[in-house]
Design an enzyme around this catalytic site. Structure first.
Site, PDB file in Angstrom:
ATOM      1  N   GLU A 195     -10.895  -8.866   3.846  1.00  0.00           N
ATOM      2  CA  GLU A 195      -9.606  -8.497   4.417  1.00  0.00           C
ATOM      3  C   GLU A 195      -9.833  -8.304   5.912  1.00  0.00           C
ATOM      4  OE1 GLU A 195      -7.141  -5.646   2.377  1.00  0.00           O
ATOM      5  OE2 GLU A 195      -6.295  -4.951   4.275  1.00  0.00           O
ATOM      6  N   THR A 211     -16.519   0.978  15.952  1.00  0.00           N
ATOM      7  CA  THR A 211     -15.514   1.818  16.602  1.00  0.00           C
ATOM      8  C   THR A 211     -14.092   1.449  16.179  1.00  0.00           C
ATOM      9  OG1 THR A 211     -17.010   1.779  18.444  1.00  0.00           O
ATOM     10  CG2 THR A 211     -14.868   2.796  18.819  1.00  0.00           C
ATOM     11  N   HIS A 237      -5.697   3.808  -1.744  1.00  0.00           N
ATOM     12  CA  HIS A 237      -7.015   4.179  -1.230  1.00  0.00           C
ATOM     13  C   HIS A 237      -7.326   5.591  -1.711  1.00  0.00           C
ATOM     14  CE1 HIS A 237      -9.667   4.710   2.660  1.00  0.00           C
ATOM     15  NE2 HIS A 237     -10.324   4.985   1.539  1.00  0.00           N
ATOM     16  N   HIS A 244       1.021   6.193   1.740  1.00  0.00           N
ATOM     17  CA  HIS A 244       1.838   7.136   2.505  1.00  0.00           C
ATOM     18  C   HIS A 244       2.957   7.767   1.684  1.00  0.00           C
ATOM     19  CE1 HIS A 244      -0.476   6.814   6.025  1.00  0.00           C
ATOM     20  NE2 HIS A 244      -0.310   5.509   6.131  1.00  0.00           N
ATOM     21  N   ARG A 277      -6.981  13.041   0.804  1.00  0.00           N
ATOM     22  CA  ARG A 277      -5.883  13.497   1.660  1.00  0.00           C
ATOM     23  C   ARG A 277      -4.519  12.967   1.205  1.00  0.00           C
ATOM     24  NH1 ARG A 277      -7.044  10.159   7.176  1.00  0.00           N
ATOM     25  NH2 ARG A 277      -9.005  11.247   6.967  1.00  0.00           N
ATOM     26  N   GLU A 298      -8.750   0.526  -2.723  1.00  0.00           N
ATOM     27  CA  GLU A 298      -9.571   0.636  -1.510  1.00  0.00           C
ATOM     28  C   GLU A 298     -10.495   1.828  -1.685  1.00  0.00           C
ATOM     29  OE1 GLU A 298      -7.006   1.110   1.801  1.00  0.00           O
ATOM     30  OE2 GLU A 298      -6.122  -0.858   1.588  1.00  0.00           O
ATOM     31  N   ASN A 337       0.862  -1.187   0.000  1.00  0.00           N
ATOM     32  CA  ASN A 337       0.000   0.000   0.000  1.00  0.00           C
ATOM     33  C   ASN A 337       0.899   1.238   0.000  1.00  0.00           C
ATOM     34  OD1 ASN A 337      -1.393   2.274   1.086  1.00  0.00           O
ATOM     35  ND2 ASN A 337      -3.012   0.929   1.810  1.00  0.00           N
ATOM     36  N   ARG A 378      -9.470   8.367  -1.125  1.00  0.00           N
ATOM     37  CA  ARG A 378     -10.404   8.830  -0.091  1.00  0.00           C
ATOM     38  C   ARG A 378     -11.245   9.978  -0.607  1.00  0.00           C
ATOM     39  NH1 ARG A 378      -9.121   7.330   5.304  1.00  0.00           N
ATOM     40  NH2 ARG A 378     -10.640   8.926   5.800  1.00  0.00           N
ATOM     41  N   HIS A 386      -3.519  -3.903   7.997  1.00  0.00           N
ATOM     42  CA  HIS A 386      -3.556  -2.739   8.884  1.00  0.00           C
ATOM     43  C   HIS A 386      -2.653  -2.946  10.099  1.00  0.00           C
ATOM     44  CE1 HIS A 386      -5.292   1.239   9.578  1.00  0.00           C
ATOM     45  NE2 HIS A 386      -4.925   0.993  10.826  1.00  0.00           N
TER      46      HIS A 386
END
Ligand code: PXP
Length: 252
Positions: free
Chosen positions: A164, A114, A56, A14, A62, A83, A11, A58, A205
């Site tokens: 996943e 949560t 991903h 970042h 971002r 994603e 992924n 979003r 994750h």
């Protein structure tokens, strides 16, 4: 599905986070100097043996931008795992992009349990629609869910080909030995249930160069999606070496 070797999806979100730290709202400055170059990072990951690239897109953009998805889709040789939140906008986008996989993830408050995965029990009709539309478009859907039997059973009811498992709670509990093994047990049970339903099991994750030694023992794993730790390591040793090291640990 059990293969002799667990696959690795890298992924690279970042890498885009780092780029956006400098170039947000200024992508037109001069394409040549904008760094880091995401396509370069994706190709280096592939060259080191990554089995796929995960990004991903979003809603708040971002990190990954629409142009990134197109450029990466057109450049990589392996599989793109996109994603996305299960929104109308993203369904249309995925149909145009045609990645090999979409992984449905929670993005806003009403879509999350949560700090966890997508709550597919509460949103079953929505998820059913997305899986069906993706199938028609020739795209395989994965659901990013917590390792709870109820969620796995719903994934089976919705005939999702992949899930996943969210490994975040395990990763967060890593230095609390009691809690860590409870979380690992939940992941192992969830993987077994999913496998019995014929669902292919991925996980992701918070997986890093330390906790991989335990994560890789979750049964029936097909693929791990790893981002932050590999991108972070790549700052020291480069993307190729960072991926090579992780592949070695997965195999070892
Ligand atoms: N899998 C999914 C569904 C994700 O959303 C992410 C990134 O948040 C990852 C895997 C990778 O997580 P990490 O960056 O912690 O390795």
């Amino acid at each position: 599905m059990k293969t002799s070797e667990i696959k690795l999806g890298v992924n690279i979100d970042h890498c885009a986070t780092l780029r956006e730290a400098r170039y947000r709202n200024n992508h037109n400055i001069n394409a040549k100097i904008i760094e880091p170059n995401l396509v370069e990072m994706a190709l280096a990951a592939e060259e080191a043996g990554s089995d796929g690239i995960t990004i991903h897109l979003r809603e708040d953009r971002r990190h990954i931008q629409v142009d990134d998805v197109w450029q990466i889709r057109e450049s990589i040789q392996t599989r793109l795992n996109l994603e996305m939140a299960p929104t109308d906008e993203m369904i249309e986008f995925a149909k145009n992009i045609k990645p090999a996989f979409v992984c449905l993830v929670p993005e806003n408050r009403q879509e999350i349990t949560t700090e966890g995965g997508l709550d597919i029990v509460s949103h079953k009709e929505r998820i059913r629609t997305v899986i069906s539309e993706m199938k028609t478009a020739g795209i395989k859907t994965s659901l990013f869910i917590d390792p709870h039997p109820q969620q796995i059973e719903m994934a089976a009811e919705l005939q999702s080909p992949f899930i996943e498992l969210h490994t975040g709670s395990f990763a967060n509990a890593y230095y609390d030995s009691d809690l860590k093994y409870k979380e690992l047990e939940k992941l192992c049970n969830a993987a077994k249930i999913a496998h019995e339903f014929g669902i292919v099991v991925n996980a992701g994750h918070g997986i890093n160069y330390t906790n991989i030694s335990e994560v890789k023992n979750i049964p029936w794993l097909y693929e791990l999606n790893i981002g932050h730790s590999i991108v972070s390591r790549s700052l020291s040793v480069g993307m190729h070496a960072a991926v090579t090291e992780m592949k070695k640990l997965i195999k070892g």
